[in-house]
Every structure is written in C-alpha cells, then in structure tokens.
Design an enzyme around this catalytic site. Structure first.
Site, PDB file in Angstrom:
ATOM      1  N   GLU A  90       0.941  -1.217   0.016  1.00 41.70           N
ATOM      2  CA  GLU A  90       0.018   0.061   0.082  1.00 41.70           C
ATOM      3  C   GLU A  90       0.923   1.223  -0.123  1.00 41.70           C
ATOM      4  O   GLU A  90       0.425   2.525  -0.580  1.00 41.70           O
ATOM      5  CB  GLU A  90      -0.825   0.128   1.106  1.00 41.70           C
ATOM      6  CG  GLU A  90      -1.846   0.872   1.134  1.00 41.70           C
ATOM      7  CD  GLU A  90      -3.164   0.622   1.957  1.00 41.70           C
ATOM      8  OE1 GLU A  90      -3.390  -0.441   2.069  1.00 41.70           O
ATOM      9  OE2 GLU A  90      -3.721   1.635   2.547  1.00 41.70           O
TER      10      GLU A  90
ATOM     11  N   TYR B 206      -2.550  -3.505  13.291  1.00 45.47           N
ATOM     12  CA  TYR B 206      -3.373  -2.379  12.272  1.00 45.47           C
ATOM     13  C   TYR B 206      -4.161  -1.756  12.868  1.00 45.47           C
ATOM     14  O   TYR B 206      -5.133  -2.343  13.701  1.00 45.47           O
ATOM     15  CB  TYR B 206      -3.905  -3.233  11.286  1.00 45.47           C
ATOM     16  CG  TYR B 206      -4.389  -2.723  10.116  1.00 45.47           C
ATOM     17  CD1 TYR B 206      -3.751  -1.691   9.411  1.00 45.47           C
ATOM     18  CD2 TYR B 206      -5.874  -2.543   9.845  1.00 45.47           C
ATOM     19  CE1 TYR B 206      -4.267  -0.983   8.222  1.00 45.47           C
ATOM     20  CE2 TYR B 206      -6.489  -1.681   8.902  1.00 45.47           C
ATOM     21  CZ  TYR B 206      -5.461  -1.016   8.106  1.00 45.47           C
ATOM     22  OH  TYR B 206      -6.313  -0.196   7.240  1.00 45.47           O
TER      23      TYR B 206
ATOM     24  N   ASP C 178      -3.080  -3.165   3.111  1.00 38.29           N
ATOM     25  CA  ASP C 178      -3.783  -3.307   4.253  1.00 38.29           C
ATOM     26  C   ASP C 178      -5.105  -4.180   3.905  1.00 38.29           C
ATOM     27  O   ASP C 178      -5.817  -4.098   3.114  1.00 38.29           O
ATOM     28  CB  ASP C 178      -4.392  -2.022   4.901  1.00 38.29           C
ATOM     29  CG  ASP C 178      -3.081  -1.321   5.188  1.00 38.29           C
ATOM     30  OD1 ASP C 178      -1.935  -1.708   5.429  1.00 38.29           O
ATOM     31  OD2 ASP C 178      -3.105   0.177   5.476  1.00 38.29           O
TER      32      ASP C 178
END
Lengths: 98, 700
Positions: free
Chosen positions: B10, B326, B115
């Site tokens: 990402e 995360y 992600d």
C-alpha cells in the site's frame, strides 16, 4: 398558578405586539416569525421560559416573573436564545405587574 | 523454472518492511527506477521471486464520463487520480502506473499485500484492473496480516489466500461510488442554486455523512441555546473526629427548594449525629478492554488532547514502524491465535516496560479482557513487542505508551476495592461519611498514570457513637447544560449512530472544520452551517437524516458479508438522489438566495477582524487586492470620501486569519489568531509593526 401563567402570557404577548415594528420578522433577530412575533428559535426559547417559571416559583417561593427572568438571564450557563428573549421581555415591559 | 510474483504494497514503508521480512536468508535487492523504489526478493532453495512495488495510497479515482458541470451526474468511471483532480504528485503517479504495467510483463502471478480492509483491497484491485488488466485480477492472491512484523509477514506469505477478497472490493467500490454520487450531485445542486438565483459562483460543498453529522451538532446547539438551569440546593455538613475535619454528604443530593434546605439546616444545626451503622462493600473494577480505533482516539483526546485524525495518523505511523497492530479496527478482542506471552516477553526488553512486563510473565495465564465488538479483518490494537528502531517523536511516544499500557492492563487482573459508608442520623435526617480502600491495585498499576483512584480511609468509629455536627450550611447550585461535543465525543456519536466508518469518521470531522461549518475544540456550529442546515431541513430534510445514512451504511456493510449487491445499492442511491435533486431544482430560487445570504454573512464575518481604534464606527476588514492579489487590513471607513479613516495595516500573506474578539492591552488594536500551514497557530495584534508588545518580544 394557572392564573399567574395566564397573566404572564397576556402581558408578554401584548408587550411584544406593541414593540414590533416589522410584522413579519422576529422582534429579536429579524428572521421570519413563527408565532407571537418570535422566530422559530426565539419562540421555542419563549415557550421554555414560560414553562420553567412554575418550577422556579416553587423552588424560591414568592418569586415574581420579573425576578425569575432577571435571575435566569444572570446565570452564565443559561442558553443564548433564552437570555435574548428574557432581556427583550424585561426591556419591552412584558414582565410588568407580575 | 522461476515463478515470479508482483507484490502490491500500500505504501513505500510497508513495501520495505515486507521485503526486509524475507532477509537475511533470502536475497533482497533494492532497485530505484523513475523516482520509485521497489524490491526484488529471490528465495534461496526455491524457484520463487517476488517483485515488491508500493502504491502511494489510492492512485485511481472516480470521474464523471461527460464534461458538463450540471446535475444529476450518474455516469462514472475509474481514472488515474491526476485525471480526476489536481494533484501535486501527478507526474509521480503517472510514472508509477507505467512501472506497474512494465513490471507486470515479467511476472507469472500477483499478490495483493495492501492493508487487509476495504481501502487496501480496493487500492490493489484498481491497480490490477485499471493499470494491468482484468487477467491480473483473476491471477491474484491475497496476503492477510495485521502487523508488519517479520513473523506475521512471513506467516501471511506462507499462507496466501488463493484469491482476492471480492466482497471487500465490492464494498469498497460501492462506498466510493455512493460517496462520489452524493458529494458531486449535492455540491453541484447547492452551488448551482446559488449561481442560478443570484448569478454568483460560490462552491458550497456537502457530502453524504457531513449533513447528518452536522445535524447532531445543530441539535445540541439548540439544546444549549434554549437551556434554562434548574436551581437546587446542597447541604454541606462537617464533623470533627479525632481532631480531623470530615465532610458529610446529606442523603438527598439535590434539594429542590430553598425553604426545604433552610429547614434542614435549622433543624440539624448544633445537634449530635448518631452513627447508625457502617456499611462495607467489596467491589471489583474491571480491566479495560483492548483498544479499538475509536476507544484509542477517545482516550488520546482525553489524556493528550489529540484530535481523532491526529491519533489515527500517529497510530498509522506506529503500525508502519511495526510497533503496533493495524489500527483501523473495530475489534475489542485479542484472539487466542496471538501469542500474548511472547509479546510481553519482547516488551520486557524495553526499559520503560521491563518491570511491568516481568510482573505479568510470572502469571500462569495471560488472558485479555476482550470486549464485545469484533472485526473480522483485524484484532484489537496491540503492541507487537518490537522495540522502536529510532527515537519516537513525542506524540508517537505518548500514543505508543498508551497502547502498551492498555495492552498490559487488559491482560493483568481486575482491581479490587472496599467502600465504606458510615450512616449518621438525626431524627429523619441522614448523613453519609464515605471511605475507600484499595484491596488489590490490579490493572491500575499497569495503566498508570492514565487512571487514578483516590483512597480515603474512615476514622475509627463505633456504632451508636454520637458526634456533634461541627458545621452545616446550604448552598445554591444550578443544573448544567448538555456539554458541547468535542472531536472525540462527536466521533463516539457518529460511531453509535453508524455514520461513516472507523476509517472515515475522523476525516469527516476534519472536513467540517475545514469547510467552516464548525469551530473550536468544544465544537460550536458556525452561522454558515446553521443557515445551510436550515435550508436543507426546509427543502430536503432526508439528506440530513441520520437514520437514512445509517440504513445505507448497514446495506454497504452487508456487501462485505456477501448479503447485498453493489448494483442494487447504487440503483437505490440514484433513485434517492434523483428525488432529492428534483426537489432542490424545484426550489432553486429560494434555496440559492438563502444560501447566498448565509455565505455573504459568513465571509463578511470572516473578514471582520474587529473594531478600528482610530475612528468611531469603523471595522478593520481583511481585504484582498484585486490588482495585486495581496492581502491587507483596512478600516471600513478607508474607502469613504467623507470622514475617511486612514488606518491601513500589513498582514501575513499566507494562512488563515481569525478574529479573537480581544484587543491588545498595549495599543488597543484587535488581536487576531494566525494559522500558517504546518506551523503552530499564534496570536498577534494587527498593529504588530508598531506595537510596544511586539517590540518587547522581538528584543527578548
């Protein structure tokens, strides 16, 4: 208490009607009128102010409508529209004789 | 023969972490090309090679197919982001797309390693579909990880999901399209209503979630503006026991009339109170749940004053440094698959946590106090145990410390306290003396200094004992209005009412600030927002309805679970918008005029910086010269032919300037707040060149 409320209402409404120059705009902010010469916001504040009087009268015993208004608008946390309506009522004589 | 995969990360930092996770056993090569860095990992002992190339977040965006500036606009397509909006990085994105195309020629399959959420899934999908081709979508696998640690990454690549998560992708495509349709159509409808009715072009932006969020703030503002305090009285009493003063509380916390309060005081004054009984109660204080994003944001606001968007930015940076898991998660659970003991062990190597972690390691079981909220994609936010490679910034250190301590607290044990209530009486009047003793500090020790528990011991007392009332009085108090929202409490309301997603809420609040709809930390609605909301309430209240927004959110969430379809939701959105836009069109004149007057008032107020000290009725106004484009401040009487005021002042050419409503105590000129991009806001008086206060500051 009902009689007091009636008197209050008639005096207030008369005072508002007397001082209102522009019949279509709120006597306080100039926005379009909802009822009794007040815009939507100030009308809701006006109604609340009248409704709350009974509770205050009971809390302090023998509290006149004028003293009630004076006390309410002197409190820092009182809402802006309530203060504006209260000040207007005091200025326009809408609380006399109570 | 060697099989080659193109791995899409990402962001550049994530790509680097992924590549480094395969070292040192495998050969990792960093390659720079056309301003981009990518990595080649050649696996020793197998015929596998990864080319890891990072995206730069979203590099594709929705754009209308036709070129007209009208509404309704329902035909959209995905294009490189520089074709849809002005962006400084257009050149970089163009060359990145070319690089993706080029590298895809030499690979056998693709891996999405963005992600594992809606946005990440969509970023990789759009690169595969729009930059490389449909065949790449069908030939792609998915890496699923919640931390960027070596262990998690290796595990994710060893257990690749065979296909992309198409439900997440569909959910992402739907969310983007729905938001785009709402934003573009409503903004154009409002802007064109102003233009067509007043011939003035002023863009008035709105979005799908902004309106309902604003309506909550407006509602609270109405409650505050019509608030009438209710009077009540408190009884304050004191006794002296063993030469020490103790405060007693009367059993009725609020006395509703002054007469009753004075009666209580008169009756009890100078009398002896008799101790009727002492009640004891043991109580547990539960450990906190592990953090999800909104709880972290609300704690960071409470403790450090960080706005939700700032906390999210910091948490993302900690995630990219592999220090925490995360952060965009709703989960309050740390699943059993996460090796808590090994994380605590790693934390024991970090000096600030060594003692606390060692205490926990001696426990047999380390179980988190999981909350009720879950997230299928990611666990609750927790530290990875990895030590920071470089010194953290002060704000990063604060958030990291909060996350670590929440993690340690949630796996420790409940705190236990004992409360005491000594009940005194005189006739029918009852007074309490309360105390609290800590039996087991439990998790509070691990969450220090973020939670405080006061201890108050009772003096030695005997039931039946009589104690003279030393002092008793009553005092008048008033009820308080409902509090204004702050960014953290507004975020909670949005979450409770399912407005926006965990990833978008903080950004929506920021947008409301940027567009001048709200101001201050204790959020106040601006006159502009009041007027806009009033117009929308009158002519199209449905776009302000939190209920409708919530229903739409739920339907979009259903796509994630494969229970609804994009086509159906887009169709419903188009039908809804068509009806709303028709209403706006029908009332264009009224809406446009009302909005224009609100905007005029807003910009007028924005430019008015305060009273001119050099004339009787002038205001100091911020003016932008049409000729030079430069800003300056002048008295409103400067342009008059008669009774002209000569006051004219220089002002910063950059940033936002806001009136503070205050005047300088040295020179009497208004004081303004100046907010320059990337710098801390500061206050200055408008007469900064000549003012004594500034001269002194400069000397210092």
């Amino acid at each position: 208490m009902n009689l007091i409320r009636e008197i209050v209402k008639s005096k207030v409404v008369t005072a508002i009607a007397k001082s209102n120059n522009n019949k279509n705009s709120c006597v306080i902010c100039g926005l379009p009128i909802k009822k009794d010469n007040f815009c939507e916001h100030h009308y809701s504040a006006y109604i609340k102010l009248k409704e709350k009087y009974n509770e205050w009268a009971k809390a302090y015993l023998n509290l006149s409508f004028e003293k009630y208004i004076k006390k309410v608008i002197s409190i820092e946390t009182t809402g802006k529209w309530i203060k504006e309506v209260g000040e207007y009522l005091l200025k326009s004589g809408g609380v006399d004789e109570n | 023969m060697t099989r080659v995969a193109l791995v899409i990360a990402e962001k550049p930092t994530a790509a680097k972490r992924i590549a480094e996770s395969f070292a040192p056993e495998n050969n990792v090569k960093e390659i720079k090309k056309n301003g981009h860095t990518y990595y080649e990992v050649t696996f020793s002992g197998s015929n596998l090679k990864y080319i890891i190339l990072p995206a730069l977040g979203h590099i594709f965006s929705l754009k209308q197919k036709t070129r007209s500036w009208t509404y309704p606009i329902f035909d959209t397509h995905w294009v490189p982001i520089y074709e849809a909006q002005k962006t400084k990085s257009a050149k970089k994105i163009r060359s990145l797309i070319t690089l993706f195309k080029e590298l895809s020629q030499q690979v056998d399959f693709f891996i999405s390693a963005c992600d594992y959420d809606i946005e990440g899934s969509l970023i990789a999908y759009l690169i595969l579909k729009e930059a490389i081709g449909e065949h790449a979508v069908n030939n792609a696998q998915r890496a699923k990880f919640s931390t960027l640690t070596k262990k998690d990454l290796r595990n994710a690549f060893a257990n690749l999901l065979p296909t992309l998560n198409f439900n997440l992708i569909e959910a992402g495509l739907t969310r983007h399209e729905v938001d785009w349709l709402f934003g573009i159509n409503l903004t154009r409808a409002l802007t064109l209503s102003i233009k067509n009715s007043t011939n003035n072009f002023k863009i008035l932006s709105t979005g799908r979630v902004q309106g309902p969020t604003l309506s909550f703030i407006v509602e609270r503002e109405k409650e505050i503006n019509t608030f009438i305090p209710t009077p009540f009285w408190n009884i304050k009493a004191q006794v002296i026991i063993s030469k020490k003063k103790y405060e007693l509380t009367y059993f009725k916390k609020k006395i509703s009339s002054e007469y009753e309060a004075s009666e209580i005081v008169n009756t009890c004054k100078g009398k002896n109170l008799k101790l009727r009984e002492i009640k004891e109660q043991k109580r547990n204080i539960s450990r906190p749940n592990p953090f999800n994003l909104s709880k972290l944001q609300s704690e960071a606001y409470r403790l450090f004053g960080f706005t939700p968007s700032r906390t999210l930015r910091i948490a993302e940076s900690l995630y990219l440094s592999a220090l925490i898991s995360y952060p965009r998660t709703s989960s309050e659970k740390i699943p059993v698959s996460i090796d808590i003991r090994s994380i605590v062990k790693d934390l024991s190597n970090q000096p600030p946590y060594a003692d606390l972690a060692s205490k926990l390691l001696s426990k047999k079981e380390l179980l988190p106090n999981n909350g009720s909220k879950d997230d299928p994609a990611h666990p609750a936010i927790h530290p990875t145990g990895t030590s920071p490679e470089k010194e953290l910034r002060s704000d990063e250190r604060k958030v990291y410390d909060l996350i670590v301590k929440n993690f340690l607290a949630t796996i420790s044990e409940d705190a236990a306290i004992k409360t005491y209530k000594a009940i005194f009486e005189y006739k029918s009047h009852i007074f309490y003396l309360t105390g609290r003793e800590i039996l087991n500090l439990g998790w509070i020790e691990f969450y220090k200094p973020y939670y405080k528990l006061d201890v108050q011991m009772l003096p030695s007392l005997e039931v039946g004992q009589e104690i003279p009332l030393h002092d008793i009085a009553y005092s008048e108090s008033f009820t308080s209005p409902p509090p204004r929202y702050n960014p953290a409490s507004l975020l909670k309301v949005m979450e409770k009412n399912e407005l926006g997603t965990k990833a978008t809420r903080a950004g929506i609040i920021d947008t409301l600030y940027k567009r001048g709809y709200i101001r201050n930390n204790r959020i106040e609605i601006t006159p502009l927002a009041s007027s806009v909301i009033k117009v929308l309430e009158t002519y199209c209240p449905e776009i302000l309805s939190p209920e409708l927004t919530r229903q739409l959110e739920q339907k979009m969430n259903e796509i994630e679970n494969g229970k609804n379809s994009r086509e159906k939701i887009i169709m419903e959105t188009k039908n809804f918008l068509t009806a709303v836009l028709n209403k706006i069109k029908r009332n264009e004149n009224e809406i446009g005029t009302a909005l224009y007057s609100a905007l005029e008032k807003y910009y007028g107020l924005q430019r008015d910086l305060g009273k001119c000290p050099n004339c009787s009725d002038g205001r100091l106004i911020l003016i932008k010269s049409k000729k030079t484009g430069k800003r300056y401040v002048a008295c409103s009487n400067y342009f008059k032919e008669e009774n002209r005021c000569e006051t004219i002042l220089p002002i910063s050419q950059k940033g936002t300037i806001i009136s503070t409503g205050k005047t300088c105590t040295y020179c009497g000129y208004p004081v303004v707040k100046i907010m320059l991009p990337g710098k801390r806001p500061f206050r200055s008086c408008l007469n900064w060149i000549n003012c004594e206060s500034n001269k002194r500051n400069r000397k210092k």
